[in-house]
Design a protein around this motif. Structure first.
Motif, PDB file in Angstrom:
ATOM      1  N   THR A 309       0.857  -1.175   0.000  1.00 16.26           N
ATOM      2  CA  THR A 309       0.000   0.000   0.000  1.00 16.26           C
ATOM      3  C   THR A 309       0.898   1.231   0.000  1.00 16.26           C
ATOM      4  OG1 THR A 309      -0.173   0.268   2.416  1.00 16.26           O
ATOM      5  CG2 THR A 309      -1.703  -1.275   1.356  1.00 16.26           C
ATOM      6  N   VAL A 310       0.361   2.347  -0.454  1.00 14.88           N
ATOM      7  CA  VAL A 310       1.132   3.587  -0.572  1.00 14.88           C
ATOM      8  C   VAL A 310       0.623   4.578   0.465  1.00 14.88           C
ATOM      9  CG1 VAL A 310       1.876   5.441  -2.112  1.00 14.88           C
ATOM     10  CG2 VAL A 310       1.383   3.161  -3.040  1.00 14.88           C
ATOM     11  N   ASN A 311       1.553   5.184   1.192  1.00 10.73           N
ATOM     12  CA  ASN A 311       1.178   6.080   2.282  1.00 10.73           C
ATOM     13  C   ASN A 311       2.121   7.274   2.352  1.00 10.73           C
ATOM     14  OD1 ASN A 311      -0.895   4.230   3.851  1.00 10.73           O
ATOM     15  ND2 ASN A 311       0.838   2.949   3.255  1.00 10.73           N
ATOM     16  N   VAL A 312       1.721   8.274   3.137  1.00 10.68           N
ATOM     17  CA  VAL A 312       2.539   9.484   3.264  1.00 10.68           C
ATOM     18  C   VAL A 312       3.381   9.483   4.532  1.00 10.68           C
ATOM     19  CG1 VAL A 312       0.916  10.876   1.939  1.00 10.68           C
ATOM     20  CG2 VAL A 312       0.709  10.789   4.428  1.00 10.68           C
ATOM     21  N   ASP A 313       2.950   8.767   5.559  1.00  7.17           N
ATOM     22  CA  ASP A 313       3.581   8.780   6.877  1.00  7.17           C
ATOM     23  C   ASP A 313       3.351  10.137   7.538  1.00  7.17           C
ATOM     24  OD1 ASP A 313       4.892   7.757   9.068  1.00  7.17           O
ATOM     25  OD2 ASP A 313       6.905   8.024   8.255  1.00  7.17           O
ATOM     26  N   ASN A 314       4.083  11.160   7.090  1.00  6.04           N
ATOM     27  CA  ASN A 314       3.960  12.493   7.692  1.00  6.04           C
ATOM     28  C   ASN A 314       3.963  13.550   6.592  1.00  6.04           C
ATOM     29  OD1 ASN A 314       4.233  11.751  10.664  1.00  6.04           O
ATOM     30  ND2 ASN A 314       6.068  10.820   9.784  1.00  6.04           N
ATOM     31  N   ARG A 315       2.810  14.119   6.348  1.00  6.35           N
ATOM     32  CA  ARG A 315       2.652  15.056   5.240  1.00  6.35           C
ATOM     33  C   ARG A 315       3.540  16.289   5.386  1.00  6.35           C
ATOM     34  NH1 ARG A 315      -2.263  14.289   2.308  1.00  6.35           N
ATOM     35  NH2 ARG A 315      -3.092  12.255   2.876  1.00  6.35           N
ATOM     36  N   THR A 316       3.634  16.805   6.601  1.00  4.26           N
ATOM     37  CA  THR A 316       4.405  18.031   6.814  1.00  4.26           C
ATOM     38  C   THR A 316       5.901  17.759   6.732  1.00  4.26           C
ATOM     39  OG1 THR A 316       2.647  18.923   8.213  1.00  4.26           O
ATOM     40  CG2 THR A 316       4.814  19.939   8.405  1.00  4.26           C
ATOM     41  N   MET A 317       6.369  16.731   7.419  1.00  2.00           N
ATOM     42  CA  MET A 317       7.800  16.441   7.446  1.00  2.00           C
ATOM     43  C   MET A 317       8.323  16.070   6.058  1.00  2.00           C
ATOM     44  SD  MET A 317       6.363  16.180  10.416  1.00  2.00           S
ATOM     45  CE  MET A 317       6.641  16.566  12.133  1.00  2.00           C
ATOM     46  N   SER A 318       7.540  15.317   5.310  1.00  4.04           N
ATOM     47  CA  SER A 318       7.974  14.899   3.974  1.00  4.04           C
ATOM     48  C   SER A 318       7.485  15.847   2.886  1.00  4.04           C
ATOM     49  CB  SER A 318       7.476  13.481   3.674  1.00  4.04           C
ATOM     50  OG  SER A 318       8.067  12.542   4.542  1.00  4.04           O
ATOM     51  N   ARG A 319       6.761  16.874   3.287  1.00  2.00           N
ATOM     52  CA  ARG A 319       6.205  17.857   2.342  1.00  2.00           C
ATOM     53  C   ARG A 319       5.565  17.132   1.159  1.00  2.00           C
ATOM     54  NH1 ARG A 319       9.426  23.497   0.986  1.00  2.00           N
ATOM     55  NH2 ARG A 319       7.577  24.827   1.051  1.00  2.00           N
ATOM     56  N   THR A 320       4.626  16.262   1.496  1.00  2.00           N
ATOM     57  CA  THR A 320       4.082  15.388   0.466  1.00  2.00           C
ATOM     58  C   THR A 320       2.591  15.197   0.644  1.00  2.00           C
ATOM     59  OG1 THR A 320       4.562  13.337  -0.739  1.00  2.00           O
ATOM     60  CG2 THR A 320       4.395  13.171   1.673  1.00  2.00           C
ATOM     61  N   SER A 321       2.018  14.443  -0.256  1.00  4.00           N
ATOM     62  CA  SER A 321       0.615  14.049  -0.222  1.00  4.00           C
ATOM     63  C   SER A 321       0.544  12.651  -0.810  1.00  4.00           C
ATOM     64  CB  SER A 321      -0.242  15.017  -1.046  1.00  4.00           C
ATOM     65  OG  SER A 321       0.141  14.958  -2.419  1.00  4.00           O
ATOM     66  N   LEU A 322      -0.605  12.010  -0.667  1.00  8.62           N
ATOM     67  CA  LEU A 322      -0.747  10.683  -1.264  1.00  8.62           C
ATOM     68  C   LEU A 322      -0.699  10.785  -2.787  1.00  8.62           C
ATOM     69  CD1 LEU A 322      -0.994   7.763  -0.605  1.00  8.62           C
ATOM     70  CD2 LEU A 322      -3.448   8.050  -0.245  1.00  8.62           C
ATOM     71  N   THR A 323      -1.259  11.866  -3.314  1.00 13.12           N
ATOM     72  CA  THR A 323      -1.179  12.102  -4.757  1.00 13.12           C
ATOM     73  C   THR A 323       0.276  12.171  -5.211  1.00 13.12           C
ATOM     74  OG1 THR A 323      -3.290  13.297  -4.800  1.00 13.12           O
ATOM     75  CG2 THR A 323      -1.741  13.741  -6.592  1.00 13.12           C
ATOM     76  N   ARG A 324       1.091  12.925  -4.473  1.00  7.99           N
ATOM     77  CA  ARG A 324       2.501  13.072  -4.848  1.00  7.99           C
ATOM     78  C   ARG A 324       3.248  11.744  -4.730  1.00  7.99           C
ATOM     79  NH1 ARG A 324       7.234  14.088  -1.974  1.00  7.99           N
ATOM     80  NH2 ARG A 324       8.893  15.075  -3.212  1.00  7.99           N
ATOM     81  N   GLU A 325       2.962  10.960  -3.691  1.00  5.65           N
ATOM     82  CA  GLU A 325       3.639   9.669  -3.549  1.00  5.65           C
ATOM     83  C   GLU A 325       3.323   8.760  -4.739  1.00  5.65           C
ATOM     84  OE1 GLU A 325       5.908   8.829  -0.919  1.00  5.65           O
ATOM     85  OE2 GLU A 325       5.691  11.009  -0.833  1.00  5.65           O
ATOM     86  N   LEU A 326       2.071   8.760  -5.172  1.00  9.63           N
ATOM     87  CA  LEU A 326       1.704   7.961  -6.343  1.00  9.63           C
ATOM     88  C   LEU A 326       2.407   8.475  -7.592  1.00  9.63           C
ATOM     89  CD1 LEU A 326      -2.124   7.504  -5.697  1.00  9.63           C
ATOM     90  CD2 LEU A 326      -0.336   5.785  -5.414  1.00  9.63           C
ATOM     91  N   ALA A 327       2.475   9.802  -7.724  1.00 13.25           N
ATOM     92  CA  ALA A 327       3.141  10.386  -8.890  1.00 13.25           C
ATOM     93  C   ALA A 327       4.621  10.007  -8.921  1.00 13.25           C
ATOM     94  CB  ALA A 327       2.977  11.903  -8.878  1.00 13.25           C
ATOM     95  N   LEU A 328       5.265  10.015  -7.764  1.00  8.31           N
ATOM     96  CA  LEU A 328       6.680   9.642  -7.704  1.00  8.31           C
ATOM     97  C   LEU A 328       6.883   8.183  -8.105  1.00  8.31           C
ATOM     98  CD1 LEU A 328       7.717  11.424  -4.382  1.00  8.31           C
ATOM     99  CD2 LEU A 328       8.446  12.041  -6.697  1.00  8.31           C
ATOM    100  N   LEU A 329       5.964   7.319  -7.692  1.00  4.24           N
ATOM    101  CA  LEU A 329       6.071   5.905  -8.053  1.00  4.24           C
ATOM    102  C   LEU A 329       5.847   5.696  -9.550  1.00  4.24           C
ATOM    103  CD1 LEU A 329       4.226   4.273  -5.022  1.00  4.24           C
ATOM    104  CD2 LEU A 329       6.679   4.200  -5.511  1.00  4.24           C
TER     105      LEU A 329
END
Length: 371
Positions: A309-329
């Motif tokens: 599964t794909v997750n963000v863990d910590n949106r603020t610390m990683s400056r990310t979103s679930l959308t961005r994590e999917l885009a990176l993959l």
């Protein structure tokens, strides 16, 4: 495939942000808006390292890129400091849900540790109530904007303290009132799930589900303890299960892999891995394989049939979103929509929900990807 400044990308004509998503590993105190931190800190007279939201966001990202989970966790001192009042907790939870909805999340589980929010005199029950109030306000606000979302609490104990049994009882008390599961978090190495066997025994006696942070800062023994002592139904991160895999040979795209007993158990029983690609890079969880997204064993685990599964863990610390994590993959491993749908279906199947509600979630995901 270009990723825009908001972390979104277009795949086969569809915005990744518009796709229905399930978020299983998302920390409340790791997803506080920088602007909110500044405002709440000002209200309680707390100094912050930066006075502008963008600058504070940069500060979090820089401090989190340490390659060490212990150093990474130090950034939470600031976020938890502004989450010590009923008003602060409710606001953070409300905005958190609104941010999930804006990210395309239709079901989320938010994990946080009530014992870390008692500094200003609130009780454990009061802090859980404050967060639940914020969650419900966020769900209502999202619905008014046309976004249906449901969010449950994962009541979390800190693995380096001795309150896990007390927190487990708190979680069960809030069953059917917002709590859907239990977790232990904090420094993993040296603090195995076996230290909290009494809490996990109690949860098992109450048939209350648990996920356990394991396989991030510690390896296979931590995962083994999570499964045996913690009776974990999911693994928080779990990325280091790949240490139990040996690549025997490669011939073009064909890879022969030998499984260890632990890896085979996790794969064959479809125990969900709550992988968080960006965070795994920041904390050094994948340093055995490398330091770039291309080195992440995500694709190896996926191709071998693990329930990734794909997750963000910590949106603020990683400056990310679930959308961005999917885009990176997608950018890294050239995944298509079918792959992204598979990740969401894995997450839906692993959600701490009754089977009927998981099936409804699966139907919503299938409909969203077919649109």
């Amino acid at each position: 495939m270009p990723i825009d400044q908001h972390g979104d990308a277009i795949l086969d004509g569809l915005s990744l942000r518009s796709l229905p998503k399930v978020s299983l590993h998302d920390h409340l105190d790791g997803g506080v808006r920088p602007a909110t931190i500044i405002e709440l800190a000002d209200a309680i007279g707390l100094d912050v390292p930066e006075s502008e939201p963008d600058d504070l966001a940069d500060w979090f990202a820089e401090k989190s890129d340490s390659g060490s989970l212990v150093e990474y966790l130090k950034t939470f001192d600031l976020t938890t400091a502004v989450m010590q009042t009923r008003e602060g907790l409710t606001r953070v939870a409300r905005e958190f849900v609104e941010d999930l909805a804006a990210d395309g999340v239709i079901y989320g589980e938010v994990r946080w540790a009530p014992e870390q929010h008692l500094a200003r005199g609130l009780s454990l029950d009061e802090v859980v109530a404050a967060v639940q109030e914020g969650i419900e306000e966020g769900e209502d606000a999202a619905e008014r904007r046309g976004n249906d979302i449901r969010v449950g609490q994962l009541i979390t104990a800190m693995r380096h303290t001795d309150r896990s049994l007390e927190i487990a009882r708190l979680a069960v008390e809030w069953r059917n009132r917002g709590a859907v599961g239990f977790d232990i978090a904090g420094p993993e190495d040296g603090f195995p799930a076996s230290n909290h066997r009494a809490a996990f025994d109690y949860l098992a006696s109450e048939f209350f589900p648990a996920t356990v942070h394991a396989g991030e800062a510690a390896g296979l023994e931590s995962i083994r303890s999570a499964l045996i002592d913690g009776r974990a139904l999911r693994l928080g991160h779990g990325v280091r299960i790949a240490e139990d895999l040996e690549v025997v040979s490669r011939a073009g795209e064909e890879v022969l892999v030998q499984f260890g007993d632990l890896a085979r158990w996790v794969r064959d029983r479809e125990i969900p891995l709550e992988l968080s690609p960006s965070s795994n890079l920041q904390t050094g969880a994948i340093e055995r394989w490398g330091t770039t997204m291309e080195d992440h064993p995500f694709d190896l685990l996926y191709q071998l049939g693990f329930s990734v599964t794909v997750n963000v863990d910590n949106r603020t610390m990683s400056r990310t979103s679930l959308t961005r994590e999917l885009a990176l993959l997608v950018e890294t491993f050239e995944y298509g929509l079918d792959d992204l749908e598979a990740f969401q279906l894995n997450a839906a199947a692993g959600a701490f929900l009754p089977v009927e509600e998981r099936e409804e979630l699966i139907d919503l995901i299938a409909e969203g990807f077919d649109a």
